[in-house]
Enzyme design. Sequence first.
Site, PDB file in Angstrom:
ATOM      1  N   PRO A 202       0.784  -1.236   0.000  1.00  0.00           N
ATOM      2  CA  PRO A 202       0.000   0.000   0.000  1.00  0.00           C
ATOM      3  C   PRO A 202       0.815   1.286   0.000  1.00  0.00           C
ATOM      4  O   PRO A 202       0.268   2.360  -0.196  1.00  0.00           O
ATOM      5  CB  PRO A 202      -0.783  -0.111   1.307  1.00  0.00           C
ATOM      6  N   ASP A 225       4.049   1.643 -11.445  1.00  0.00           N
ATOM      7  CA  ASP A 225       2.845   2.469 -11.529  1.00  0.00           C
ATOM      8  C   ASP A 225       3.109   3.819 -10.891  1.00  0.00           C
ATOM      9  O   ASP A 225       3.954   3.953 -10.019  1.00  0.00           O
ATOM     10  CB  ASP A 225       1.701   1.817 -10.733  1.00  0.00           C
ATOM     11  N   LYS A 247       0.450   4.612 -14.954  1.00  0.00           N
ATOM     12  CA  LYS A 247      -0.985   4.336 -14.831  1.00  0.00           C
ATOM     13  C   LYS A 247      -1.438   4.856 -13.477  1.00  0.00           C
ATOM     14  O   LYS A 247      -0.871   4.536 -12.452  1.00  0.00           O
ATOM     15  CB  LYS A 247      -1.257   2.837 -14.943  1.00  0.00           C
ATOM     16  N   GLY A 284      -0.135  -2.332  -4.204  1.00  0.00           N
ATOM     17  CA  GLY A 284      -0.904  -3.391  -3.560  1.00  0.00           C
ATOM     18  C   GLY A 284      -0.487  -4.764  -4.048  1.00  0.00           C
ATOM     19  O   GLY A 284       0.689  -5.099  -4.084  1.00  0.00           O
ATOM     20  N   THR A 313      -2.659  -6.026  -0.338  1.00  0.00           N
ATOM     21  CA  THR A 313      -3.611  -5.242  -1.110  1.00  0.00           C
ATOM     22  C   THR A 313      -4.223  -4.128  -0.247  1.00  0.00           C
ATOM     23  O   THR A 313      -4.249  -4.215   0.987  1.00  0.00           O
ATOM     24  CB  THR A 313      -4.684  -6.172  -1.702  1.00  0.00           C
ATOM     25  N   MET A 369     -11.161   2.204  -5.976  1.00  0.00           N
ATOM     26  CA  MET A 369     -11.452   3.172  -7.030  1.00  0.00           C
ATOM     27  C   MET A 369     -12.882   3.695  -6.925  1.00  0.00           C
ATOM     28  O   MET A 369     -13.549   3.916  -7.934  1.00  0.00           O
ATOM     29  CB  MET A 369     -11.247   2.528  -8.420  1.00  0.00           C
TER      30      MET A 369
HETATM   31  N1  SAH Z   1      -3.533  -3.574  -7.020  1.00  0.00           N
HETATM   32  C1  SAH Z   1      -3.925  -2.573  -6.042  1.00  0.00           C
HETATM   33  C2  SAH Z   1      -5.192  -1.842  -6.457  1.00  0.00           C
HETATM   34  C3  SAH Z   1      -5.043  -1.029  -7.687  1.00  0.00           C
HETATM   35  S1  SAH Z   1      -6.504  -0.162  -8.101  1.00  0.00           S
HETATM   36  C4  SAH Z   1      -4.074  -3.236  -4.675  1.00  0.00           C
HETATM   37  O1  SAH Z   1      -4.058  -4.469  -4.571  1.00  0.00           O
HETATM   38  O2  SAH Z   1      -4.196  -2.514  -3.679  1.00  0.00           O
HETATM   39  C5  SAH Z   1      -6.193   1.418  -7.351  1.00  0.00           C
HETATM   40  C6  SAH Z   1      -7.069   1.590  -6.134  1.00  0.00           C
HETATM   41  O3  SAH Z   1      -6.482   0.926  -5.016  1.00  0.00           O
HETATM   42  C7  SAH Z   1      -7.184   3.013  -5.650  1.00  0.00           C
HETATM   43  O4  SAH Z   1      -8.193   3.714  -6.385  1.00  0.00           O
HETATM   44  C8  SAH Z   1      -7.587   2.844  -4.224  1.00  0.00           C
HETATM   45  O5  SAH Z   1      -8.961   2.507  -4.115  1.00  0.00           O
HETATM   46  C9  SAH Z   1      -6.800   1.602  -3.839  1.00  0.00           C
HETATM   47  N2  SAH Z   1      -5.542   1.930  -3.134  1.00  0.00           N
HETATM   48  C10 SAH Z   1      -4.306   1.563  -3.512  1.00  0.00           C
HETATM   49  N3  SAH Z   1      -3.404   1.982  -2.597  1.00  0.00           N
HETATM   50  C11 SAH Z   1      -4.100   2.610  -1.626  1.00  0.00           C
HETATM   51  C12 SAH Z   1      -3.744   3.243  -0.394  1.00  0.00           C
HETATM   52  N4  SAH Z   1      -2.471   3.332   0.011  1.00  0.00           N
HETATM   53  N5  SAH Z   1      -4.724   3.776   0.373  1.00  0.00           N
HETATM   54  C13 SAH Z   1      -6.020   3.713  -0.024  1.00  0.00           C
HETATM   55  N6  SAH Z   1      -6.404   3.109  -1.171  1.00  0.00           N
HETATM   56  C14 SAH Z   1      -5.464   2.572  -1.965  1.00  0.00           C
END
Ligand code: SAH
Length: 451
Positions: A202, A225, A247, A284, A313, A369
């Site tokens: 994260p 990313d 992205k 994530g 994630t 998202m």
């Molecule tokens: N593969 C990533 C998700 C990618 S989609 C995972 O597994 O976390 C991108 C979305 O992930 C963002 O719009 C948000 O909803 C969430 N996200 C990713 N990192 C975040 C963080 N540090 N804090 C809050 N939401 C996060």
Amino acid sequence: MFFDLAGRKVVVAGDGLAADRRAETARSAGANVVRLAATATAADFRGAAAAFIATGTLEGDTALQRAAKAAGVPVNVADRPALCDFILPAIVDRDGVVVAISTGGASPTLASILRGRIEAALPERIGALAKLAKTFRAQANALIPDPARRRGFWRRLVEGPAARLALAGDEAGARRVALGELDAVRRRLSPVGIAHIVGAGPGDPDLLTLRAAQLLQEADAILHDELVPAAILGRARRDAELVSVGKRAGGKERGSAGWAQAEIEAELVRRVLAGQTVVRLKAGDPFIFGRGGEEVDALRAAGLPVSVVPGITAALACAASAGIPLTHRRFASAVTFVTGHGAEGREAAWPALAAQVGEKGGHTIAIYMGATEASAVRDRLLDAGMDPATPVAIVENGTRPDERVSVGQLSDLARLAAIHTRGEAGPSLIIVGEVAGLAAAAGQPLLAEVS
Ligand code: SAH
């Protein structure tokens, strides 16, 4: 010195815990262990490869040490370094790959702390890597007469794509790649590299997996990313090439620096064909709303080696950071990860989800998202009959220094989300369900004052 004790006589004199432990250690090395009482003589030691003495008294230890020396046997005396010919190191043993640590008898505690650190730094499957090398040893040495090329082959075998696959548990894949490399060296072709599709977690660098951190140190190039913060890119090898493929959250927009998915896949294939070790670093976990599956497909279709490294994630990280248990004996027996992008569409399974949240046993929804579509999300859930008072939480920049958490009710969702989408806002995750009400921000502070 690593001494082969298999089938050899090893004497353990004395009783008690220290003697028992030494007998056990010698037995696990394959030795023929002979236990002697504290009254043993030199004759009893004759022919032994080593002797361990642990009587507990200085007189007893000294007498036995003399007897063993008289028989010409190297001796170890428990807790008496001055009487020892050799000492027992602290060891890390991973399937035959052994690291020994000695402080010269100065501090067993220091040795054991060092052992812990080495344990953590060594890949869990390092034994499989040794096994792989052993499988190819005779063959490679016979097929590659030139010493420099041979060294090159071995380095690549233990550090390159085959090693990575072996460490990831894919032993058959590792053998296949190693065979290909052996063939390439023989025919003087340049071998291909490998791609690792890696979850960066994260945002807090401490939440990288050990394997992700190792790969950041090995990569020739890192395609990352936009969401991956500088604090994590800072863990990369100094001369690794960093490429932002740009992205953004949602993965839809293509800004000036943004790459289309097909361009990213082509770049991965191109670099691996050129022999690079490439890390594709994703926020994530790469397989949760990360399009990691498509990249794996592209590499497989090109016949190139690829490994996937999971990451923490956002749902798990944000929940932990905000103090929200995603499941809870009283409030939720299931959790669903869903993307907010479907909220506008017809296909989304919102009605079914909404119904589950209200069900007995409870359900938690983690919405990725979703912050920019919060009003659509709220409408879908309310239309489906969800209680407007259902607790919701929004975690922005979860686990990062600038984390912000808001807690409220479903009816408030759009207003809450507005706070987290203005200006320079970071990525946000929405959590819906009774457990959201347990967020630290909703209750007591995490730190209590101790008087
Ligand atoms: N593969 C990533 C998700 C990618 S989609 C995972 O597994 O976390 C991108 C979305 O992930 C963002 O719009 C948000 O909803 C969430 N996200 C990713 N990192 C975040 C963080 N540090 N804090 C809050 N939401 C996060």
